[in-house]
Structures are given as structure tokens and as C-alpha cells.
Design a protein around this motif. Structure first.
Motif, PDB file in Angstrom:
ATOM      1  N   MET A 247      42.415  38.899  36.664  1.00  0.00           N
ATOM      2  CA  MET A 247      41.906  39.082  38.196  1.00  0.00           C
ATOM      3  C   MET A 247      43.020  38.215  39.060  1.00  0.00           C
ATOM      4  O   MET A 247      44.078  37.440  38.338  1.00  0.00           O
ATOM      5  CB  MET A 247      40.698  38.263  38.291  1.00  0.00           C
ATOM      6  CG  MET A 247      40.745  36.769  37.679  1.00  0.00           C
ATOM      7  SD  MET A 247      39.222  35.779  37.854  1.00  0.00           S
ATOM      8  CE  MET A 247      38.069  36.558  36.623  1.00  0.00           C
ATOM      9  N   GLY A 248      43.040  38.429  40.315  1.00  0.00           N
ATOM     10  CA  GLY A 248      43.961  37.633  41.046  1.00  0.00           C
ATOM     11  C   GLY A 248      44.235  38.478  42.596  1.00  0.00           C
ATOM     12  O   GLY A 248      44.120  39.610  42.701  1.00  0.00           O
ATOM     13  N   SER A 249      45.045  37.855  43.432  1.00  0.00           N
ATOM     14  CA  SER A 249      45.057  38.088  44.616  1.00  0.00           C
ATOM     15  C   SER A 249      46.220  37.499  45.379  1.00  0.00           C
ATOM     16  O   SER A 249      45.990  36.286  44.950  1.00  0.00           O
ATOM     17  CB  SER A 249      43.992  38.187  45.645  1.00  0.00           C
ATOM     18  OG  SER A 249      44.395  38.314  46.926  1.00  0.00           O
ATOM     19  N   PRO A 250      47.288  37.549  45.687  1.00  0.00           N
ATOM     20  CA  PRO A 250      48.293  36.763  46.499  1.00  0.00           C
ATOM     21  C   PRO A 250      47.556  35.749  47.246  1.00  0.00           C
ATOM     22  O   PRO A 250      47.905  34.781  47.651  1.00  0.00           O
ATOM     23  CB  PRO A 250      49.156  37.916  47.532  1.00  0.00           C
ATOM     24  CG  PRO A 250      48.911  39.021  46.627  1.00  0.00           C
ATOM     25  CD  PRO A 250      47.601  39.217  46.227  1.00  0.00           C
ATOM     26  N   VAL A 288      48.190  35.739  40.266  1.00  0.00           N
ATOM     27  CA  VAL A 288      48.267  35.337  41.521  1.00  0.00           C
ATOM     28  C   VAL A 288      49.862  35.268  42.296  1.00  0.00           C
ATOM     29  O   VAL A 288      50.598  34.398  41.630  1.00  0.00           O
ATOM     30  CB  VAL A 288      47.571  33.942  41.872  1.00  0.00           C
ATOM     31  CG1 VAL A 288      47.614  33.638  43.456  1.00  0.00           C
ATOM     32  CG2 VAL A 288      46.232  34.120  41.248  1.00  0.00           C
ATOM     33  N   GLU A 289      50.245  36.142  43.061  1.00  0.00           N
ATOM     34  CA  GLU A 289      51.335  36.093  43.401  1.00  0.00           C
ATOM     35  C   GLU A 289      51.459  35.980  44.916  1.00  0.00           C
ATOM     36  O   GLU A 289      51.793  36.895  45.748  1.00  0.00           O
ATOM     37  CB  GLU A 289      51.994  37.445  43.196  1.00  0.00           C
ATOM     38  CG  GLU A 289      51.836  37.850  41.546  1.00  0.00           C
ATOM     39  CD  GLU A 289      52.434  39.249  41.204  1.00  0.00           C
ATOM     40  OE1 GLU A 289      53.339  39.870  41.515  1.00  0.00           O
ATOM     41  OE2 GLU A 289      51.810  39.715  40.205  1.00  0.00           O
ATOM     42  N   PRO A 290      51.700  34.733  45.512  1.00  0.00           N
ATOM     43  CA  PRO A 290      51.521  34.223  46.986  1.00  0.00           C
ATOM     44  C   PRO A 290      52.939  34.703  47.383  1.00  0.00           C
ATOM     45  O   PRO A 290      52.974  34.895  48.737  1.00  0.00           O
ATOM     46  CB  PRO A 290      51.114  33.043  46.895  1.00  0.00           C
ATOM     47  CG  PRO A 290      51.388  32.385  45.590  1.00  0.00           C
ATOM     48  CD  PRO A 290      51.241  33.456  44.763  1.00  0.00           C
ATOM     49  N   TYR A 291      53.925  34.775  46.701  1.00  0.00           N
ATOM     50  CA  TYR A 291      55.330  35.366  47.269  1.00  0.00           C
ATOM     51  C   TYR A 291      55.511  36.673  47.768  1.00  0.00           C
ATOM     52  O   TYR A 291      56.434  36.829  48.341  1.00  0.00           O
ATOM     53  CB  TYR A 291      56.341  35.050  46.122  1.00  0.00           C
ATOM     54  CG  TYR A 291      55.994  35.656  44.531  1.00  0.00           C
ATOM     55  CD1 TYR A 291      56.236  36.644  44.383  1.00  0.00           C
ATOM     56  CD2 TYR A 291      55.222  34.616  43.780  1.00  0.00           C
ATOM     57  CE1 TYR A 291      55.756  37.275  43.088  1.00  0.00           C
ATOM     58  CE2 TYR A 291      54.946  35.143  42.458  1.00  0.00           C
ATOM     59  CZ  TYR A 291      55.206  36.374  42.226  1.00  0.00           C
ATOM     60  OH  TYR A 291      54.708  36.879  40.967  1.00  0.00           O
ATOM     61  N   SER A 292      54.449  37.293  47.656  1.00  0.00           N
ATOM     62  CA  SER A 292      54.438  38.593  48.466  1.00  0.00           C
ATOM     63  C   SER A 292      53.793  38.686  49.706  1.00  0.00           C
ATOM     64  O   SER A 292      53.886  39.495  50.437  1.00  0.00           O
ATOM     65  CB  SER A 292      53.533  39.631  47.388  1.00  0.00           C
ATOM     66  OG  SER A 292      52.221  39.214  47.426  1.00  0.00           O
TER      67      SER A 292
END
Length: 445
Positions: A247-250, A288-292
Motif C-alpha cells: 500500500m502507499g501514496s505520495p 510512499v514516494e513523496p518525492y513525486s
């Protein structure tokens, strides 16, 4: 089980080559068989390399070359015996009634995983392999039910000792090493689509089992029925494949939306409460990739701070609900672009999680800008089996990031080099290889 060394029968004792210590004493020796005093643990797998007496030089060179490549962690129990896979050089006179003219290696035994891996890696190096089911021998009793026997026929042995094909022998040894390295490390895969679960459950499980997958990181979709997940995960557990909810979201890496991760974890916990243990997700795998997000470029310092704070919330939250917790992480968290704002971020993320999957997306194993070069720091810091190396199979706009343009053979050979690099470096942090993703991998077959 772990490979810790090679047992070689030379003279009158069998030695653990790595430690140089006597393990077993030969009780009886003849031209046809060797029997050893003592017994091997039930969970120890024996890989016997069977060669005729006239090829003792092969035996001795294997004794000298193989062991140092197979050093792994050793966790001794009270008796000093460690769970292990051991390779043994076992001289045996082969029948000369019919001498084969085509070089080939016959692999027999009851350890299906080791058999298929040994076969795969020998074939990757261009050798012919025949897999056979071995019947119990009256002359040479089996050492354990986990054992396999690797028997190059005379034509193969002649080829290995022929000056005109002198490159064959190193490749043969390397193939055996690579099989043992793969046996001793995990193979995991990310799965984002739900169709392999809802429409092709049996076919999916067969593929994962044939590939000897350890952990499946399966995207948790609230729209998939409880019955579909229950059926699929039960089938996976029957094949000793553990399933984690991916699971995950920026946005989960921002202060405003980090609680969304808690809500999704709760959904998985609710599902688990409705089914039997054998149908449960054992872990949560965060991506979780907030750098996008735009914020990463606008105010990187603040974005990094918020990601740290969010992870320090959602990772413990999942663990407190009984899950094994891991995270997919980019390889560059130790680079200046991040370290100038938070030099300890990559270390703290590794410490925070039970394990991490480093997205070391490159299409070469060794050298500059390679998989090993960009993941070296994380594996070194891991300290124990905690760091997985992620490889990319999906197409990407930059060619060197993905194996999408390479054949399955090329991909397997490069992946084998990655394992070998970290094993030879005695990198305790290596946990395994994780493939992105299932659909692309299956389509490569």
C-alpha cells in the motif's frame, strides 16, 4: 537453511573447508562409495558432487575453489551445529559400460528447490542438464532427505579438463556457486494488479511456487472480496509463500495526509480478523514516494521533514497491530540531495522498519552506476538480513534503469552477479532480491 561451506572428502577425514576443522571421520572407503560416521541434522541439505576416481584433480580443485565463495552468516545453537546446506565432494566410480559422448550433468535428489536452481544456473552457463528422481541406493544410503547429487558424465568431465575448453570449468563452478547463493537468499516480488488474484489465482500460485518466491507484496485493494483474498492467500501459504499487503501514496508522506496510511492499515487488520490465520496478510509493505510531489522541488527540506514524521507514525502504527512492516525506499537517500537536509534519514528508515526494499533500479550488476554500487551503503548499514535489492523489469524512459529491454537470461545472469557480489563481500545486510513487478516478470518467461 544456509550454505556455510563445502565438505570435501580427501584422505581419511571430511573437512569443513571454511573453518578447516574436521567434521566427520570416514568409516569405510571403497572404489564405489564412502560412508561417514556420524549423522547430519535433518534440516541440513547435502549437495554431493559425484566424480569418478580418475578425476581426482577436479575434486581437489573444487575443494580449493568453491568454499570461499559460499561464506554466509552462522547462527550456532547450543550444540554448535548450524542450520545449513552443505556441499560434499563424493568420489564415486561411474560405470564404464556405456560412456556418453554428449557432455551433460545429471542432478538427482529430493530437494526440489535446490535441484531446479542448480539446473537453472548450469543451463544459464550453457551446460546440458538432466533432472532425475533418484531412488534409494542399496550401496550408498542417502545422507538426508534434503540432499541432491550433481553428477557430470565423463564427456562433461573431459570437457571441463580440456585445454581447448578451459573457460568451461570456471563457468561450471560459478553456476554451482550461483545456485547455492540463490538458494540461501530470498526472492520476493511486488504485485500491483488484482487480476492475478481474482481471475488467475491457481495459475499465479503455480508460477510463484515454480520461481521459489518467499514473500509476495500484494497491493491491498478494498474492492477485492474477502473470499478472493482468503482463497488466494490460503493457496500461497500452502506453498510456503507469505503475503504482505502492499500500500502507499505520495500524499501519505505529507503532514496533511499521513493518517490515510492508518486507515488503510485498519482495513487490512479488519480483513485479518474475519479469516483464519492461514488466510491472513502477515505484513504491511509501504511504498510512499513523496518525492513525486511538487513540494519536493519547491521546499525539499520541509518535504523531507514531513516524510520522516509521517513514517515515524505509520510504521509503528502497523507494527502495533501485529504486522511485520517493511518499506520500499529509493537508493539515493544517502546522496547529498537528501543528506544535506537530513544526513541520517536512510539509516533511520532502515532502523525504523523490520526490513526495507531498496529500489536499486539499474540494468547492470557491477561497476559504476550499477545495482551494487547504488545499494552498497544500505546493505552495509543493514548489519543483518534486512535489506532487499529491488530490480526493475517495467519499461522506463531511461534505458539503463530497467531490464525491460533485456532477455530473461540476461536478467537472471545480472541478478546472480548481484547476489554473488554481496555474498563475497560478506554483507550481512543482504536479505534477498525483490522484483518489480509480477506482471512484467511473468511476461518475460
Amino acid at each position: 537453511m544456509k550454505v556455510i561451506g563445502i565438505l570435501s572428502v580427501l584422505g581419511v577425514v571430511a573437512y569443513n573447508v571454511i573453518e578447516g576443522e574436521e567434521i566427520l571421520t570416514i568409516h569405510e572407503e571403497s572404489s564405489s562409495c564412502i560412508s561417514l560416521c556420524g549423522s547430519t541434522p535433518e534440516d541440513e541439505a547435502i549437495v554431493s558432487i559425484v566424480v569418478p576416481d580418475q578425476y581426482r584433480d577436479i575434486e581437489e580443485s573444487l575443494y580449493n575453489e568453491l568454499p570461499e565463495k559460499n561464506v554466509m552468516n552462522r547462527d550456532h545453537n547450543e550444540t554448535g551445529v548450524t542450520d545449513r546446506t552443505t556441499a560434499m565432494i563424493e568420489p564415486e566410480t561411474l560405470s564404464t559400460a556405456t560412456k556418453p559422448t554428449t557432455p551433460a550433468t545429471v542432478i538427482t535428489g529430493e530437494n526440489d528447490k535446490m535441484k531446479t536452481l542448480m539446473s537453472k544456473h548450469l543451463k544459464l552457463q550453457g551446460f546440458t542438464v538432466k533432472l532425475e528422481v533418484s531412488a534409494p541406493s542399496q550401496e550408498t544410503p542417502p545422507t538426508t532427505t534434503n540432499g541432491i547429487s550433481v553428477t557430470p558424465n565423463e564427456a562433461q568431465l573431459q570437457q571441463l579438463t580440456n585445454d581447448n575448453t578451459k573457460d568451461d570449468y570456471p563457468r561450471y563452478v560459478e553456476a554451482m556457486q550461483q545456485a547455492i547463493h540463490e538458494y540461501d537468499t530470498e526472492k520476493n516480488v511486488w504485485m500491483w494488479k488484482s487480476e492475478p488474484v481474482t481471475e488467475e489465482a491457481q495459475e499465479t500460485i503455480v508460477f510463484l511456487a515454480e520461481q521459489h518466491v518467499t514473500h509476495l507484496y500484494l497491493r491491498f485493494d478494498p474492492h477485492v472480496s474477502t473470499e478472493d483474498y482468503e482463497t488466494f492467500i490460503t493457496l500461497a501459504n500452502e506453498q510456503e509463500i507469505t503475503v504482505h499487503a502492499l500500500m502507499g501514496s505520495p500524499l501519505w508522506g505529507t503532514s496533511e495526509r499521513s493518517d490515510d496510511a492508518h486507515k488503510r492499515v485498519n482495513l487490512v487488520a479488519t480483513y485479518n480478523s474475519k479469516v483464519s490465520e492461514k488466510a491472513q496478510f502477515v505484513g504491511i509493505h509501504f511504498d510512499v514516494e513523496p518525492y513525486s510531489l511538487d513540494q519536493w522541488d519547491v521546499n525539499k527540506k520541509e518535504a523531507i521533514k514531513e516524510w520522516r514524521q509521517a513514517a515515524e507514525s505509520y510504521v509503528p502504527y502497523a507494527r502495533e497491530r501485529g504486522f511485520v512492516v517493511g518499506s520500499a525506499l529509493p537508493f539515493w537517500l544517502d546522496n547529498k540531495e537528501v543528506s544535506q537536509y537530513d544526513p541520517e534519514l536512510y539509516k533511520d528508515f532502515i532502523d525504523l522498519n523490520d526490513y526495507v526494499s531498496i529500489m536499486a533500479y539499474r540494468d547492470t550488476a557491477l561497476g559504476s552506476n550499477s545495482i551494487t554500487s547504488i545499494a552498497d551503503g544500505e546493505v552495509a548499514y543493514g548489519g543483518r538480513e534486512k535489506v532487499e535489492i529491488g530490480i526493475e523489469l517495467k519499461p522506463y524512459k531511461v534505458d539503463y534503469v530497467s531490464f525491460s529491454g533485456k532477455s530473461l537470461t540476461e536478467t537472471e545472469l545480472e541478478t546472480a552477479k548481484v547476489r554473488r557480489y554481496f555474498v563475497e563481500a560478506e554483507a550481512a545486510g543482504l536479505k534477498g532480491i525483490t522484483i518489480h513487478d509480477y506482471t512484467e516478470w511473468k511476461n518475460k518467461q
